[in-house]
Design a protein around this motif. Structure first.
Motif, PDB file in Angstrom:
ATOM      1  N   GLU A 146      41.336  -8.945  96.137  1.00  0.00           N
ATOM      2  CA  GLU A 146      41.623  -8.648  94.739  1.00  0.00           C
ATOM      3  C   GLU A 146      42.984  -9.213  94.333  1.00  0.00           C
ATOM      4  OE1 GLU A 146      41.630  -5.072  91.421  1.00  0.00           O
ATOM      5  OE2 GLU A 146      41.276  -4.539  93.515  1.00  0.00           O
ATOM      6  N   ASP A 197      43.911 -11.897  91.507  1.00  0.00           N
ATOM      7  CA  ASP A 197      44.954 -11.709  90.486  1.00  0.00           C
ATOM      8  C   ASP A 197      45.888 -12.919  90.418  1.00  0.00           C
ATOM      9  OD1 ASP A 197      43.913  -9.207  89.846  1.00  0.00           O
ATOM     10  OD2 ASP A 197      45.367  -8.103  91.055  1.00  0.00           O
ATOM     11  N   THR A 201      44.018 -15.726  88.769  1.00  0.00           N
ATOM     12  CA  THR A 201      43.889 -15.473  87.337  1.00  0.00           C
ATOM     13  C   THR A 201      45.172 -15.875  86.610  1.00  0.00           C
ATOM     14  OG1 THR A 201      42.294 -13.702  87.714  1.00  0.00           O
ATOM     15  CG2 THR A 201      43.440 -13.684  85.599  1.00  0.00           C
ATOM     16  N   TYR A 216      37.539 -11.937  93.561  1.00  0.00           N
ATOM     17  CA  TYR A 216      37.324 -10.583  93.047  1.00  0.00           C
ATOM     18  C   TYR A 216      36.052  -9.967  93.625  1.00  0.00           C
ATOM     19  CZ  TYR A 216      41.031 -10.868  89.503  1.00  0.00           C
ATOM     20  OH  TYR A 216      42.224 -10.953  88.848  1.00  0.00           O
ATOM     21  N   LYS A 266      36.207  -7.165  87.429  1.00  0.00           N
ATOM     22  CA  LYS A 266      37.040  -8.365  87.243  1.00  0.00           C
ATOM     23  C   LYS A 266      36.228  -9.619  87.553  1.00  0.00           C
ATOM     24  CE  LYS A 266      41.580  -6.332  88.282  1.00  0.00           C
ATOM     25  NZ  LYS A 266      42.722  -6.385  89.229  1.00  0.00           N
ATOM     26  N   SER A 267      35.386  -9.531  88.564  1.00  0.00           N
ATOM     27  CA  SER A 267      34.559 -10.675  88.941  1.00  0.00           C
ATOM     28  C   SER A 267      33.574 -11.030  87.831  1.00  0.00           C
ATOM     29  CB  SER A 267      33.822 -10.389  90.255  1.00  0.00           C
ATOM     30  OG  SER A 267      33.106 -11.519  90.684  1.00  0.00           O
TER      31      SER A 267
END
Length: 186
Positions: A76, A80, A83, A104, A112-113
């Motif tokens: 994760e 982030d 992203t 994600y 989020k994925s």
């Protein structure tokens, strides 16, 4: 671990205007050798991005952070970081979106994925990957179709794959089987 006190001293005494992303990279390298510093390390990468003015340096630092978190199976946090890369780039690449979606997903941050998969479909509607990652995520998030997300995602992927069944045979057959199972048991 011994170098931590010295890098902290450097940052405490240094003029913030003179600190660069490379300084933050050095700090990140030191902190990465100390177990349990992952949250501090994440913040260090963020501070490095804020400190530098050159986009390529920011992206390079974030990619190094993403690689570190991937190596620690902290997917994760990897997502982030990726992203943040996407947000910095003037033109989003399919690889960046795909990598963030996948990170994600494997980090079990399915919402989020799905968000990244939606961006994949939006930015690259002629590619299968966003459609497929939507289905993968909704198989976990909406396995009984209680939220009415899984079946529409499967239909979208099936219809996309049907445009070229030779090229997208695997996707076509998988979603056809999933839809057949769903409708046979409805």
């Amino acid at each position: 671990a011994g170098a931590k006190q010295y890098i902290d001293q450097y940052f405490a005494k240094a003029d913030p205007e003179e600190v660069t992303a490379m300084d933050y990279e050095t700090k990140a390298n030191i902190y990465s050798a100390i177990p349990g510093q992952e949250d501090a390390l994440f913040a260090i990468y963020q501070e490095g991005v804020k400190a530098d003015t050159v986009i390529d340096n920011k992206i390079d630092l974030l990619r190094k952070g993403a690689a570190y978190f991937k190596s620690k199976n902290m997917r994760e946090k990897e997502g982030d970081m990726l992203t943040m890369v996407i947000a910095l780039r003037p033109k989003t690449s399919i690889n960046d979106l795909f990598d963030a979606t996948r990170a994600y997903y494997f980090g079990q941050a399915y919402e989020k994925s799905v968000g990244m998969a939606d961006k994949l479909v939006e930015k690259f509607p002629t590619e299968i990957y966003g459609y497929d990652w939507r289905v993968n995520n909704y198989k976990v998030l909406d396995s009984v179709n209680a939220n009415n997300k899984l079946v529409p995602a499967m239909v979208d992927e099936f219809e996309f794959a049907a445009k070229d069944t030779a090229k997208y045979r695997k996707y076509y057959m998988n979603t056809a089987a999933l839809l057949l199972n769903y409708y046979a048991n409805e």
